[in-house]
Design an enzyme around this catalytic site. Structure first.
Site, PDB file in Angstrom:
ATOM      1  N   HIS A 189      11.908   1.765   9.198  1.00  0.00           N
ATOM      2  CA  HIS A 189      12.159   1.521   7.774  1.00  0.00           C
ATOM      3  C   HIS A 189      13.349   2.352   7.294  1.00  0.00           C
ATOM      4  O   HIS A 189      14.213   1.863   6.568  1.00  0.00           O
ATOM      5  CB  HIS A 189      10.946   1.928   6.927  1.00  0.00           C
ATOM      6  CG  HIS A 189       9.710   1.112   7.136  1.00  0.00           C
ATOM      7  ND1 HIS A 189       8.490   1.670   7.441  1.00  0.00           N
ATOM      8  CD2 HIS A 189       9.499  -0.218   7.086  1.00  0.00           C
ATOM      9  CE1 HIS A 189       7.575   0.724   7.561  1.00  0.00           C
ATOM     10  NE2 HIS A 189       8.162  -0.440   7.358  1.00  0.00           N
TER      11      HIS A 189
ATOM     12  N   SER B  77       4.162   0.004  11.331  1.00  0.00           N
ATOM     13  CA  SER B  77       3.287   1.033  10.759  1.00  0.00           C
ATOM     14  C   SER B  77       1.910   0.986  11.401  1.00  0.00           C
ATOM     15  O   SER B  77       1.289   2.034  11.610  1.00  0.00           O
ATOM     16  CB  SER B  77       3.172   0.826   9.253  1.00  0.00           C
ATOM     17  OG  SER B  77       4.431   0.953   8.659  1.00  0.00           O
TER      18      SER B  77
ATOM     19  N   LYS C 252      -4.126  -5.324   1.960  1.00  0.00           N
ATOM     20  CA  LYS C 252      -3.976  -4.717   3.285  1.00  0.00           C
ATOM     21  C   LYS C 252      -4.866  -3.486   3.465  1.00  0.00           C
ATOM     22  O   LYS C 252      -4.886  -2.905   4.543  1.00  0.00           O
ATOM     23  CB  LYS C 252      -2.508  -4.326   3.517  1.00  0.00           C
ATOM     24  CG  LYS C 252      -1.602  -5.529   3.669  1.00  0.00           C
ATOM     25  CD  LYS C 252      -0.256  -5.148   4.257  1.00  0.00           C
ATOM     26  CE  LYS C 252       0.521  -6.381   4.666  1.00  0.00           C
ATOM     27  NZ  LYS C 252       1.760  -6.074   5.356  1.00  0.00           N
TER      28      LYS C 252
ATOM     29  N   ARG D 102      13.122  -7.362  12.814  1.00  0.00           N
ATOM     30  CA  ARG D 102      12.984  -6.677  14.098  1.00  0.00           C
ATOM     31  C   ARG D 102      13.145  -7.666  15.251  1.00  0.00           C
ATOM     32  O   ARG D 102      14.123  -7.654  15.945  1.00  0.00           O
ATOM     33  CB  ARG D 102      11.639  -5.954  14.176  1.00  0.00           C
ATOM     34  CG  ARG D 102      11.587  -4.734  13.283  1.00  0.00           C
ATOM     35  CD  ARG D 102      10.194  -4.290  13.052  1.00  0.00           C
ATOM     36  NE  ARG D 102       9.405  -5.354  12.429  1.00  0.00           N
ATOM     37  CZ  ARG D 102       8.106  -5.341  12.297  1.00  0.00           C
ATOM     38  NH1 ARG D 102       7.418  -4.349  12.773  1.00  0.00           N
ATOM     39  NH2 ARG D 102       7.490  -6.322  11.686  1.00  0.00           N
TER      40      ARG D 102
HETATM   41  N1  COA Z   1      10.861  -1.071  10.921  1.00  0.00           N
HETATM   42  C1  COA Z   1       9.595  -0.846  11.271  1.00  0.00           C
HETATM   43  N2  COA Z   1       8.554  -1.569  10.832  1.00  0.00           N
HETATM   44  C2  COA Z   1       8.820  -2.571   9.977  1.00  0.00           C
HETATM   45  C3  COA Z   1      10.111  -2.866   9.565  1.00  0.00           C
HETATM   46  C4  COA Z   1      11.161  -2.073  10.085  1.00  0.00           C
HETATM   47  N3  COA Z   1      12.418  -2.288   9.743  1.00  0.00           N
HETATM   48  N4  COA Z   1      10.060  -3.916   8.740  1.00  0.00           N
HETATM   49  C5  COA Z   1       8.778  -4.270   8.634  1.00  0.00           C
HETATM   50  N5  COA Z   1       8.015  -3.461   9.382  1.00  0.00           N
HETATM   51  C6  COA Z   1       6.579  -3.582   9.609  1.00  0.00           C
HETATM   52  C7  COA Z   1       5.765  -2.699   8.739  1.00  0.00           C
HETATM   53  O1  COA Z   1       5.652  -1.434   9.310  1.00  0.00           O
HETATM   54  C8  COA Z   1       4.454  -3.439   8.713  1.00  0.00           C
HETATM   55  O2  COA Z   1       3.756  -3.170   9.887  1.00  0.00           O
HETATM   56  P1  COA Z   1       2.192  -3.366  10.021  1.00  0.00           P
HETATM   57  O3  COA Z   1       1.798  -4.650   9.376  1.00  0.00           O
HETATM   58  O4  COA Z   1       2.037  -3.343  11.482  1.00  0.00           O
HETATM   59  O5  COA Z   1       1.581  -2.198   9.350  1.00  0.00           O
HETATM   60  C9  COA Z   1       4.844  -4.897   8.760  1.00  0.00           C
HETATM   61  O6  COA Z   1       6.151  -4.906   9.286  1.00  0.00           O
HETATM   62  C10 COA Z   1       4.789  -5.577   7.429  1.00  0.00           C
HETATM   63  O7  COA Z   1       5.387  -4.737   6.517  1.00  0.00           O
HETATM   64  P2  COA Z   1       5.095  -4.646   4.980  1.00  0.00           P
HETATM   65  O8  COA Z   1       5.763  -3.437   4.505  1.00  0.00           O
HETATM   66  O9  COA Z   1       3.669  -4.817   4.629  1.00  0.00           O
HETATM   67  O10 COA Z   1       5.998  -5.802   4.491  1.00  0.00           O
HETATM   68  P3  COA Z   1       5.831  -7.339   4.348  1.00  0.00           P
HETATM   69  O11 COA Z   1       7.019  -7.902   5.013  1.00  0.00           O
HETATM   70  O12 COA Z   1       4.485  -7.843   4.728  1.00  0.00           O
HETATM   71  O13 COA Z   1       6.015  -7.516   2.764  1.00  0.00           O
HETATM   72  C11 COA Z   1       6.070  -6.936   0.470  1.00  0.00           C
HETATM   73  C12 COA Z   1       5.558  -6.567   1.855  1.00  0.00           C
HETATM   74  C13 COA Z   1       5.715  -5.809  -0.438  1.00  0.00           C
HETATM   75  C14 COA Z   1       7.560  -7.115   0.491  1.00  0.00           C
HETATM   76  C15 COA Z   1       5.440  -8.279   0.050  1.00  0.00           C
HETATM   77  O14 COA Z   1       4.068  -8.268   0.386  1.00  0.00           O
HETATM   78  C16 COA Z   1       5.594  -8.512  -1.416  1.00  0.00           C
HETATM   79  O15 COA Z   1       6.626  -8.951  -1.868  1.00  0.00           O
HETATM   80  N6  COA Z   1       4.525  -8.203  -2.201  1.00  0.00           N
HETATM   81  C17 COA Z   1       4.517  -8.348  -3.628  1.00  0.00           C
HETATM   82  C18 COA Z   1       3.723  -9.598  -4.057  1.00  0.00           C
HETATM   83  C19 COA Z   1       4.622 -10.809  -3.981  1.00  0.00           C
HETATM   84  O16 COA Z   1       5.645 -10.903  -4.612  1.00  0.00           O
HETATM   85  N7  COA Z   1       4.160 -11.778  -3.190  1.00  0.00           N
HETATM   86  C20 COA Z   1       4.881 -13.012  -2.986  1.00  0.00           C
HETATM   87  C21 COA Z   1       5.869 -12.856  -1.844  1.00  0.00           C
HETATM   88  S1  COA Z   1       6.705 -14.379  -1.558  1.00  0.00           S
END
Ligand code: COA
Length: 160
Positions: A17, A128, A41, A90
């Site tokens: 991240h 994560s 989550k 990734r």
């Molecule tokens: N390096 C390491 N790990 C990474 C990474 C990176 N560059 N990018 C993503 N990850 C991993 C995270 O560690 C996480 O791992 P895990 O699931 O194994 O714990 C996983 O990818 C998902 O990451 P997360 O941070 O939960 O992001 P997400 O891509 O699922 O999206 C939000 C999270 C907050 C952006 C999204 O849920 C959101 O927008 N929420 C608000 C509600 C909303 O608007 N919803 C409609 C969306 S269209």
């Protein structure tokens, strides 16, 4: 003034991240790291803990600020006047999910652009949940997370 938002659950923030955030900070005038409540989550760290850890981990990057949010990303982006979402890609497996989110966010707010930054090879398989699992089994995650997170994980699993 280009203000970008880098959203995530950050449970906890990893070096992967941090790599995306610091590269976004080089491209944009200002980057707001948006720490999502992500209730569904059931995060290991509370929203307050995750936000504090991201703040500590990003303290050395001058144009980065950190804010928690609970709700739609598009609404938060509007609230803070950010027009660009920066996300890390990734592996190819991230693509379909990220593509869906980017498309839906664009549908909800046409002005909000999503930009992807490729992760370097050493972070391609980092997540994560992998970090949480290794730490919960007393494995060494020092190379994957900043020191403040390492300390927080050790405390969390020492008391659990
Ligand atoms: N390096 C390491 N790990 C990474 C990474 C990176 N560059 N990018 C993503 N990850 C991993 C995270 O560690 C996480 O791992 P895990 O699931 O194994 O714990 C996983 O990818 C998902 O990451 P997360 O941070 O939960 O992001 P997400 O891509 O699922 O999206 C939000 C999270 C907050 C952006 C999204 O849920 C959101 O927008 N929420 C608000 C509600 C909303 O608007 N919803 C409609 C969306 S269209």
């Amino acid at each position: 003034m280009k203000r970008a938002i880098t959203p995530g659950t950050f449970d906890p923030i990893t070096e992967g991240h941090l790599d995306v955030i610091s590269r976004a900070a080089q491209l944009m005038d200002e980057v707001v790291v948006a720490v999502a409540a992500s209730h569904k989550k059931h995060p290991l760290f509370s929203l307050e803990e995750r936000t504090a850890l991201v703040r500590k981990a990003c303290a050395h990057i001058p144009n980065v600020t950190v804010q928690p949010f609970d709700g739609l990303l598009v609404d938060f982006a509007q609230e803070i006047d950010a027009h660009v979402v920066v996300k890390g890609l990734r592996a190819i497996t991230d693509f379909e999910y990220e593509f869906q989110m980017a498309a839906l966010n664009q549908q909800l707010d046409y002005e909000l652009e999503t930009v992807f930054i490729m992760s370097p090879p050493q972070y391609m398989y980092l997540s994560s949940s992998i970090v949480r699992e290794i730490a919960s089994l007393s494995g060494d995650v020092a190379q994957f997370v900043p020191p403040c997170v390492l300390e927080a994980l050790q405390e969390k699993f020492a008391t659990n």
